[in-house]
Design a protein around this motif. Structure first.
Motif: not given
Length: 130
Positions: A100-102, A95-96, A64-67
């Motif tokens: 995008c996952t909710p 993720d890389a 995971i690279i961001g939230v």
């Protein structure tokens, strides 16, 4: 040769009757479909299954690279009684690979993928819920 990403080769090691595993990233796929890994001793690519302790391939965890905050997004789910309910999306992970996952909270307060359960219906953007 086809470049690879997202897979790793697993190797079983025995020590005092205990097993543990190590992994190596799959670097490429040979034209015949064989997975290739880097042999650090020879400095060359080698068939992943070329070692006797090869245990198989698996999809590698994608970092995971961001939230991103959920900010009004909601997930609609079917309840055990057959009704529908919505849950707030707390955040989206990035993720890389660009997926995008909710994330929603489960009944114990842990986050989980909103789309991962069999009761998932759909995601609503802010202001869209009927």
């Amino acid at each position: 040769m086809i470049s690879a990403a997202g897979y790793e080769a697993s190797y079983r090691h025995e020590n005092n009757g205990q097993s543990h595993f190590t992994t190596m990233p799959v670097i490429a796929w040979r034209d015949d479909g064989a997975a290739l890994v880097a042999d650090m001793k020879t400095g060359r690519l080698r068939d992943a299954d070329g070692w006797a302790n090869f245990a198989g391939l698996r999809k590698a965890d994608v970092p995971i690279i961001g939230v991103i905050p959920g900010e009004g997004w909601r997930a609609e789910v079917k309840t055990d009684t057959g009704d529908t309910d919505s849950r707030p999306i707390l955040a989206w992970t990035l993720d890389a690979e660009g997926t995008c996952t909710p994330l929603v909270a489960d009944s114990d307060g842990y986050t989980e993928d909103a789309t991962g359960g069999v009761n998932f219906i759909r995601v609503y953007q802010p202001g869209e819920m009927p």
